[in-house]
Design an enzyme around this catalytic site. Structure first.
Site, PDB file in Angstrom:
ATOM      1  N   HIS A 126       0.818  -1.228   0.000  1.00  0.00           N
ATOM      2  CA  HIS A 126       0.000   0.000   0.000  1.00  0.00           C
ATOM      3  C   HIS A 126       0.847   1.270   0.000  1.00  0.00           C
ATOM      4  CE1 HIS A 126      -3.627  -2.293   0.394  1.00  0.00           C
ATOM      5  NE2 HIS A 126      -3.320  -2.770   1.583  1.00  0.00           N
ATOM      6  N   ASP A 163      -2.883 -10.783  -2.168  1.00  0.00           N
ATOM      7  CA  ASP A 163      -3.426 -10.235  -0.921  1.00  0.00           C
ATOM      8  C   ASP A 163      -4.871  -9.802  -1.171  1.00  0.00           C
ATOM      9  OD1 ASP A 163      -2.142  -8.779   1.806  1.00  0.00           O
ATOM     10  OD2 ASP A 163      -3.926  -7.785   1.009  1.00  0.00           O
ATOM     11  N   HIS A 165      -6.355  -7.240  -0.280  1.00  0.00           N
ATOM     12  CA  HIS A 165      -6.456  -5.809  -0.551  1.00  0.00           C
ATOM     13  C   HIS A 165      -5.692  -5.462  -1.830  1.00  0.00           C
ATOM     14  CE1 HIS A 165      -6.810  -6.282   3.906  1.00  0.00           C
ATOM     15  NE2 HIS A 165      -7.835  -5.467   3.711  1.00  0.00           N
ATOM     16  N   ASP A 247      -4.593 -12.846   3.501  1.00  0.00           N
ATOM     17  CA  ASP A 247      -5.836 -12.396   4.131  1.00  0.00           C
ATOM     18  C   ASP A 247      -7.077 -12.641   3.267  1.00  0.00           C
ATOM     19  OD1 ASP A 247      -4.774 -10.509   2.425  1.00  0.00           O
ATOM     20  OD2 ASP A 247      -4.742  -8.871   3.884  1.00  0.00           O
TER      21      ASP A 247
HETATM   22 ZN   LIG Z   1      -4.171  -7.217   2.899  1.00  0.00          ZN
END
Ligand SMILES: [Zn+2]
Length: 310
Positions: A126, A163, A165, A247
């Protein structure tokens, strides 16, 4: 040929405070799983600190200096944003997390290992060049990719992000540069809100496949098999770097996908096949998210076992 494991005790000293999901126990669980006799064949090296030259291939120097200048006292925390926190030990952890990615790239590019896993925290995908966020400060995988290009002269590096996200920070680096490729499956809607299929980079070198909450292994495998892996194959990567966040697992408390450990194994096998075809087998995998300790430890262990397989 061997698989390399890169980690460092300083990653446990990055203290995010109580009740923060991105906590040191995550890495303890991962390292405990990799302590099993099944992993005796792993080569293990401590993560060095990344150099300013390595970091500034992705991040502006004033950004690097600002992050490294955050030095709270013992027990104190500095909130970089709503969910990104630094403690006294964080500066060393972030610079060694980036160094772990660099060392893993060195090992596979120099032929000391065919595959490598960097067990790091904090995660990185991120972090944009000038903006931290989402628990991330330096973009470890992007720093690894730029190092491979600068140090070894390879032209095409792919970053593959499973992931849950979307790695908007990595996409910010890859999007404008046709020598890089970025692909992501991620839950949508979910933090950070980016990763639409219409975000395609400069030359189709970005492939985003959002998945709705409740999607499981079937949808996850179809996204990779039908949408991403064919584009990756056409890109002909000389090195695969994996943003390995776990995740998307059904047990994860931060998101709502229903991916299982076997799906991560399947995808790792697919990566190995493409790496064999185009990249002399070279895969560098770097830990991102994963917040259920049991699911994280089991998923990492099977992922690394798949990287180790002859
Ligand atoms: Zn994540």
């Amino acid at each position: 040929m061997t698989t390399l494991l890169v980690s460092h005790p300083s990653f446990l000293e990055h203290d995010t405070g109580i009740h923060h999901p991105e906590r040191a126990d995550r890495l303890r669980a991962v390292l405990a799983a990799l302590d099993d006799p099944a992993f005796e064949a792993l080569a293990r090296v401590p993560a060095p600190v990344a150099s300013m030259e390595e970091l500034t291939r992705v991040h502006p120097q004033d950004y690097v200096e600002a992050i490294m200048g955050v030095r709270p006292g013992p027990g104190e925390h500095v909130h970089i944003d709503g969910d990104t926190v630094m403690s006294q030990g964080s500066a060393e952890a972030v610079i060694r997390a980036a160094g772990a990615a660099v060392t893993a790239v060195d090992a596979v590019m120099q032929g000391q290992a065919r595959t490598a896993f960097a067990a790091v925290r904090p995660p990185g995908h991120h972090a944009s060049p000038g903006i931290p966020g989402g628990f991330c400060l330096f973009n470890n995988v992007a720093i690894g990719a730029r190092h491979a290009q600068a140090r070894y002269g390879i032209e095409r590096v792919a970053i593959l992000d499973f992931d849950v996200h979307h790695g908007q920070g990595t996409q910010a680096v890859v999007g404008p540069d046709r020598t890089l490729f970025y692909a992501s499956t991620h839950q949508s809607p979910l933090y950070p809100g980016t990763g639409s299929p219409h975000e395609r980079g400069i030359a189709g070198n970005v492939v985003n496949v959002p998945l709705s909450a409740g999607s499981g292994g079937l949808e996850f495998r179809a996204a990779w098999a039908d949408r991403i892996l064919p584009a990756l194959d056409r890109f002909e990567p000389e090195l695969l770097i994996v943003s390995a966040g776990f995740d998307a697992h059904a047990a994860d408390p931060l998101a709502g996908l229903e991916v299982e450990t076997e799906d991560f194994i399947w995808l790792t096998e697919e990566f190995r096949a493409i790496a064999e075809q185009h990249a002399q087998g070279r895969i560098v995998s770097v830990l991102e998210g994963g917040y259920d300790l049991g699911a994280l430890a089991e998923s990492v262990a099977t992922h690394v076992q798949t990287l180790m397989r002859e």
